[in-house]
Design an enzyme around this catalytic site. Structure first.
Site, PDB file in Angstrom:
ATOM      1  CD  GLU A   1      41.157  34.959  39.434  1.00 56.88           C
ATOM      2  OE1 GLU A   1      40.622  34.052  38.768  1.00 56.88           O
ATOM      3  OE2 GLU A   1      40.802  36.141  39.369  1.00 56.88           O
TER       4      GLU A   1
ATOM      5  NE  ARG B   1      41.389  36.363  35.651  1.00 53.02           N
ATOM      6  CZ  ARG B   1      41.176  36.389  34.335  1.00 53.02           C
ATOM      7  NH1 ARG B   1      42.121  36.831  33.502  1.00 53.02           N
ATOM      8  NH2 ARG B   1      40.021  36.037  33.832  1.00 53.02           N
TER       9      ARG B   1
ATOM     10  CB  SER C   1      37.240  32.906  39.323  1.00 55.02           C
ATOM     11  OG  SER C   1      36.366  33.080  38.271  1.00 55.02           O
TER      12      SER C   1
HETATM   13  C1  LIG Z   1      31.853  39.045  41.935  1.00 53.71           C
HETATM   14  C2  LIG Z   1      33.274  39.094  41.430  1.00 53.71           C
HETATM   15  C3  LIG Z   1      33.526  38.933  40.082  1.00 53.71           C
HETATM   16  C4  LIG Z   1      34.836  38.986  39.589  1.00 53.71           C
HETATM   17  N1  LIG Z   1      35.043  38.837  38.246  1.00 53.71           N
HETATM   18  C5  LIG Z   1      36.298  38.896  37.750  1.00 53.71           C
HETATM   19  C6  LIG Z   1      36.535  38.755  36.342  1.00 53.71           C
HETATM   20  O1  LIG Z   1      35.609  38.617  35.537  1.00 53.71           O
HETATM   21  N2  LIG Z   1      37.816  38.775  35.912  1.00 53.71           N
HETATM   22  C7  LIG Z   1      38.872  38.946  36.765  1.00 53.71           C
HETATM   23  O2  LIG Z   1      40.020  38.984  36.308  1.00 53.71           O
HETATM   24  N3  LIG Z   1      38.673  39.098  38.093  1.00 53.71           N
HETATM   25  C8  LIG Z   1      37.429  39.073  38.605  1.00 53.71           C
HETATM   26  N4  LIG Z   1      37.221  39.197  39.949  1.00 53.71           N
HETATM   27  C9  LIG Z   1      38.372  39.363  40.838  1.00 53.71           C
HETATM   28  C10 LIG Z   1      38.716  40.856  41.139  1.00 53.71           C
HETATM   29  O3  LIG Z   1      37.698  41.680  40.687  1.00 53.71           O
HETATM   30  C11 LIG Z   1      40.026  41.271  40.502  1.00 53.71           C
HETATM   31  O4  LIG Z   1      41.087  40.447  40.916  1.00 53.71           O
HETATM   32  C12 LIG Z   1      40.392  42.738  40.801  1.00 53.71           C
HETATM   33  O5  LIG Z   1      41.514  43.136  40.061  1.00 53.71           O
HETATM   34  C13 LIG Z   1      40.686  42.988  42.268  1.00 53.71           C
HETATM   35  O6  LIG Z   1      40.749  44.386  42.445  1.00 53.71           O
HETATM   36  P1  LIG Z   1      40.743  45.049  43.874  1.00 53.71           P
HETATM   37  O7  LIG Z   1      40.904  46.506  43.682  1.00 53.71           O
HETATM   38  O8  LIG Z   1      39.584  44.603  44.642  1.00 53.71           O
HETATM   39  O9  LIG Z   1      42.096  44.469  44.482  1.00 53.71           O
HETATM   40  P2  LIG Z   1      42.336  43.712  45.904  1.00 53.71           P
HETATM   41  O10 LIG Z   1      41.527  42.476  45.935  1.00 53.71           O
HETATM   42  O11 LIG Z   1      42.150  44.714  46.978  1.00 53.71           O
HETATM   43  O12 LIG Z   1      43.851  43.363  45.744  1.00 53.71           O
HETATM   44  C14 LIG Z   1      44.277  42.365  44.838  1.00 53.71           C
HETATM   45  C15 LIG Z   1      45.814  42.298  44.839  1.00 53.71           C
HETATM   46  O13 LIG Z   1      46.320  43.483  44.251  1.00 53.71           O
HETATM   47  C16 LIG Z   1      47.204  44.160  45.168  1.00 53.71           C
HETATM   48  N5  LIG Z   1      46.995  45.598  44.968  1.00 53.71           N
HETATM   49  C17 LIG Z   1      45.815  46.266  44.989  1.00 53.71           C
HETATM   50  N6  LIG Z   1      46.006  47.559  44.686  1.00 53.71           N
HETATM   51  C18 LIG Z   1      47.341  47.713  44.474  1.00 53.71           C
HETATM   52  C19 LIG Z   1      48.163  48.824  44.117  1.00 53.71           C
HETATM   53  N7  LIG Z   1      47.673  50.043  43.894  1.00 53.71           N
HETATM   54  N8  LIG Z   1      49.505  48.617  43.998  1.00 53.71           N
HETATM   55  C20 LIG Z   1      50.032  47.386  44.204  1.00 53.71           C
HETATM   56  N9  LIG Z   1      49.309  46.297  44.535  1.00 53.71           N
HETATM   57  C21 LIG Z   1      47.979  46.462  44.663  1.00 53.71           C
HETATM   58  C22 LIG Z   1      46.779  43.680  46.529  1.00 53.71           C
HETATM   59  O14 LIG Z   1      47.837  43.798  47.472  1.00 53.71           O
HETATM   60  C23 LIG Z   1      46.425  42.236  46.241  1.00 53.71           C
HETATM   61  O15 LIG Z   1      47.602  41.454  46.159  1.00 53.71           O
HETATM   62  C24 LIG Z   1      35.920  39.183  40.466  1.00 53.71           C
HETATM   63  C25 LIG Z   1      35.659  39.390  41.843  1.00 53.71           C
HETATM   64  C26 LIG Z   1      34.351  39.343  42.314  1.00 53.71           C
HETATM   65  C27 LIG Z   1      34.084  39.583  43.773  1.00 53.71           C
END
Ligand SMILES: Cc1cc2nc3c(=O)[nH]c(=O)nc-3n(C[C@H](O)[C@H](O)[C@H](O)COP(=O)(O)OP(=O)(O)OC[C@H]3O[C@@H](n4cnc5c(N)ncnc54)[C@H](O)[C@@H]3O)c2cc1C
Length: 343
Positions: A339, A158, A210
């Site tokens: 995380e 991660r 998580s």
């Molecule tokens: C129900 C649920 C289940 C999940 N299951 C998993 C799983 O199985 N495995 C897993 O790994 N994660 C899981 N996650 C966590 C999440 O899905 C991941 O961390 C995902 O990558 C977040 O993506 P996001 O677009 O929502 O990013 P955000 O939450 O909006 O941002 C996350 C981080 O990335 C940065 N960021 C976003 N976009 C960019 C960009 N274009 N350039 C630079 N920085 C950027 C943000 O500033 C922040 O620091 C889960 C979340 C939920 C709610």
């Protein structure tokens, strides 16, 4: 581009936290992104994706940037380039429909392509790093393009260079993934069903998946704990294959790893220098499953997840998470770390 002032971030984070941002800007091209970065040089900027790994702890007195670029194209038969604002699962659905495989185990992970490279998302033994070939970015300061190879991203559990040395310095604009022709619809469907049975559905129950990462614990400590808790699941880090090792990652396995795999590791007593202990198991042993604090709750079906059960405030969630990690530390002497990104 779309510019909104003083808006609620409620629709932009899956935890369902109602805080405000001074400015929200959505851009639809790299030129627009360059323009925004030039105009707002020196200001506090947070680029978000779907907001599925964020915990907004207060109003955000800066600029929230979001990408409206959401296309994908094949570069050749083995590589596909996706823009940062495309939902990762939409990409996987399209690839599966077109009979391409390689990413199907990441099905239904919320979030966008940009964050998949930042977070190195993973589930069921596959991490983004296994399928990412390169990452295109813009330098926030100079607006110049920089391409990072897979190695240069320094991916870890991660984790990536974009969360540490280069935090806030680059915006991921697109990601090139490796794929191959092959049928993946059955696996995708199974994973979707499993995830839906265990994890809160985005849009129905607020969460960020998580809440904690699984701890990597030194061998001596694992052996010490096994004397007290002979049934404690533990998995060698860097053991035989990535597929086997990571099946028990938070969202996908937690306390309910396939029994044969868990047994195989324990009975062969494969002890590496550090081992992964599922944080979900540690939290469950401390009696947290289903417990609430204010509006926040430890998700009864998967204790690694903290949910917004009833209009939780950021303070409810922060306090619950702090109590959970303190009790794990007290009972097992192990630190578990969030995380989720606190903003
Ligand atoms: C129900 C649920 C289940 C999940 N299951 C998993 C799983 O199985 N495995 C897993 O790994 N994660 C899981 N996650 C966590 C999440 O899905 C991941 O961390 C995902 O990558 C977040 O993506 P996001 O677009 O929502 O990013 P955000 O939450 O909006 O941002 C996350 C981080 O990335 C940065 N960021 C976003 N976009 C960019 C960009 N274009 N350039 C630079 N920085 C950027 C943000 O500033 C922040 O620091 C889960 C979340 C939920 C709610």
């Amino acid at each position: 581009m779309t510019i909104k002032e003083n808006i609620s971030l409620l629709p932009y984070n899956t935890f369902g936290i109602d805080v405000k941002a001074r400015l929200f800007i959505e851009y639809y091209s790299l030129d627009e992104l360059r323009q925004v970065l030039k105009e707002h040089k020196g200001e506090q900027i947070l680029h978000i994706g779907q907001g599925s790994n964020l915990l907004f702890t207060r109003d955000f007195n800066g600029i929230i940037l979001h990408s409206g670029m959401a296309r994908a194209r094949f570069i050749d038969d083995e590589t596909v380039e996706a823009q940062n604002g495309l939902r990762l699962d939409d990409l996987i659905a399209q690839l599966t429909d077109m009979a391409y495989c390689g990413m199907e185990k990441l099905s239904l992970i919320p979030g966008e392509v940009g964050a998949s490279a930042v977070q190195n998302v993973g589930a069921y033994g596959v991490e983004a790093k296994d399928v990412i070939e390169r990452v295109y970015t813009l330098d926030v300061e100079t607006q110049e393009e920089r391409v990072f190879s897979n190695e240069e991203c320094k991916f870890g559990y991660r984790d990536s260079i974009f969360k540490h040395e280069l935090k806030g310095k680059y915006i991921v604009t697109s990601v090139v993934y490796k794929v191959k022709p092959g049928e993946a619809s059955k696996t995708r469907e199974e994973i979707i069903q499993t995830r839906m049975a265990k994890l809160p559905t985005v849009g129905e129950v607020g969460s960020a998946g998580s809440f904690f990462m699984n701890p990597f614990v030194p061998e001596d400590k694992v052996n010490e704990l096994l004397k007290l808790y002979p049934d404690m699941p533990h998995y060698p880090v860097g053991a035989p294959s990535v597929n086997q090792r990571s099946v028990c990652d938070g969202e996908s396995g937690g306390t309910s790893c396939p029994v044969d795999l868990a047994e195989r590791y324990q009975h062969r007593n494969l002890v590496a220098e550090r081992e992964k202990i599922p944080a979900a198991w540690l939290i469950e042993q401390c009696g947290w499953k289903g417990k609430t604090l204010g509006g926040a709750q430890v998700w009864p079906k998967q204790p690694l997840v903290i949910v917004n059960a009833n209009n939780a405030t950021p303070d409810d969630i922060i306090a619950l998470a702090a109590q959970v990690s303190a009790s794990v530390k007290e009972k097992f002497g192990i630190d578990i770390h969030p995380e989720v990104n606190y903003i």
